[in-house]
Design an enzyme around this catalytic site. Sequence first.
Site, mmCIF file in Angstrom:
data_model
loop_
_atom_site.group_PDB
_atom_site.id
_atom_site.type_symbol
_atom_site.label_atom_id
_atom_site.label_comp_id
_atom_site.label_asym_id
_atom_site.label_seq_id
_atom_site.Cartn_x
_atom_site.Cartn_y
_atom_site.Cartn_z
ATOM 1 N N ARG A 1 36.015 86.142 -29.998
ATOM 2 C CA ARG A 1 36.736 85.838 -28.756
ATOM 3 C C ARG A 1 36.063 84.756 -27.923
ATOM 4 O O ARG A 1 36.664 84.210 -27.009
ATOM 5 C CB ARG A 1 36.911 87.115 -27.935
ATOM 6 N N GLN B 1 21.479 91.115 -41.059
ATOM 7 C CA GLN B 1 22.576 91.926 -41.577
ATOM 8 C C GLN B 1 23.567 90.964 -42.220
ATOM 9 O O GLN B 1 24.329 90.283 -41.532
ATOM 10 C CB GLN B 1 23.243 92.719 -40.451
ATOM 11 N N ASN C 1 30.906 106.139 -23.767
ATOM 12 C CA ASN C 1 29.728 105.775 -24.551
ATOM 13 C C ASN C 1 29.385 104.296 -24.366
ATOM 14 O O ASN C 1 30.241 103.426 -24.537
ATOM 15 C CB ASN C 1 30.015 106.061 -26.032
ATOM 16 N N ARG D 1 11.520 68.779 -12.528
ATOM 17 C CA ARG D 1 11.647 69.115 -13.936
ATOM 18 C C ARG D 1 10.411 69.875 -14.426
ATOM 19 O O ARG D 1 9.416 69.983 -13.706
ATOM 20 C CB ARG D 1 11.876 67.834 -14.742
ATOM 21 N N SER E 1 3.810 46.428 -1.490
ATOM 22 C CA SER E 1 5.209 46.658 -1.836
ATOM 23 C C SER E 1 5.680 45.659 -2.880
ATOM 24 O O SER E 1 5.330 44.479 -2.837
ATOM 25 C CB SER E 1 6.081 46.533 -0.582
#
Length: 450
Positions: free
Chosen positions: A15, A75, A169, A315, A405
């Site tokens: 889904r 599995q 359950n 970050r 600068s």
Amino acid sequence: MNTALVILAAGKGTRMNSDLPKVLHPLAGAPLLVHAMQAGASLGPECTVVVAGHGAELVRKAALSHDPTCSVVEQTEQLGTAHAAAQARDALRGFDGTVIVLFGDTPFVRSETLAALVEAQSQHDVVILGFEAADPGRYGRLVMEGDRLNRIVEFKDATDAERAISLCNSGVVACKADLLFNLIDKISNDNAAGEYYLTDVVELARAQGLSATVVRCDESETLGINSRAELAAAEAAFQTRARAQAFDDGVTLPAPETVHFAFDTVVGRDSVIEPYVVFGPGVTVETGATVRAFSHLEGCHLARGSTVGPYARLRPGTELSEDAKIGNFVEVKNARIGTGTKINHLSYIGDATLGDQTNVGAGTITCNYDGVMKHRTEIGDGVFIGSNTMLVAPVHIGDNAMTGSGSVITSDVEAEALALSRAPQIEKPGMATKLFTMLRAKKAKQQRGS
């Protein structure tokens, strides 16, 4: 009591309509699987076994990234929850404590609930986690006799009377390891779905004269994620809880509904988190810090009294010392920023160490990447970096030095020195007027031609 976790994470999650295994879809910055692992880790388990299936290698990588000591088994066929749990047998060989079977797509089970399961298992052979459902729907029903659990009936197999039961359950089971696998060996797939249900251990245990009971939890803890809509609802539920916890911890959130926390965000009291702040994983904010609006933080640490934003990005690897200031449209990555140091405007500071009481002017960039390798910039205490300075790493700026600068700094600057690196200014009197006259005439000619 010794405990082990078995986390079932083999489902495809059809889904979700995704190539990504369902348990790896992110909730609050971490895969659903990690939430389940983190809840179980509070018990200090001797062993954690993750049962993977669809996308097994991706699941293995995510599980081991979170807990390198866990075991991941596969599995290969999805034949039901009992068949999945049985795949953990070899990984738990020799373990004689309590096994708790959890689900990788159920992220909200609380550590206190798991502790209650372990305590109940010390008195009973099999313990099931149950909840009173507002709408029982298609959940399996728990058939009780006093405080004893007789059996679990799946909705497909339930009678009308059993479907009227509201105690449902969750699928979570606690049982001694040897007993669990002995019971699993006896489970049949003679049911409507043709699957091996783990919940059949209850009826099998009772048939042997063993005891079973239920630990109850709030329904919200049992929320399973099966679709993207349910994932979005889970995200909303997580954020609501995280914001409430922040208030309880003494954090100010002027617009709480706009702040998004990660699964592991830590914010100290008397901190202020302004609107539209997003926390990625791995953020710690100490007491009295301020994160201003529209900032994004991940993998970083903010010390007491530091200020970030607005519109800042921190970050991974960023470390702010006390009273450091990171201003608007500043990005910092893998850098230590010293006490009282300010980076207030429009700068990128990456792979760098900045000392105490240093000022970084607007538009400064640490040029840390040469196209192949990253290099570090080292800036001392009391340094003044002029606006629009390019610091071409590797480079070291000594204490109390200054850059002019617009300079491009390509070599080390000694302490207390002024470094300038820019072309000389040339001035041509009257040339601006002549140039504007020429350009306006050219524009007028073009307009007449059109």
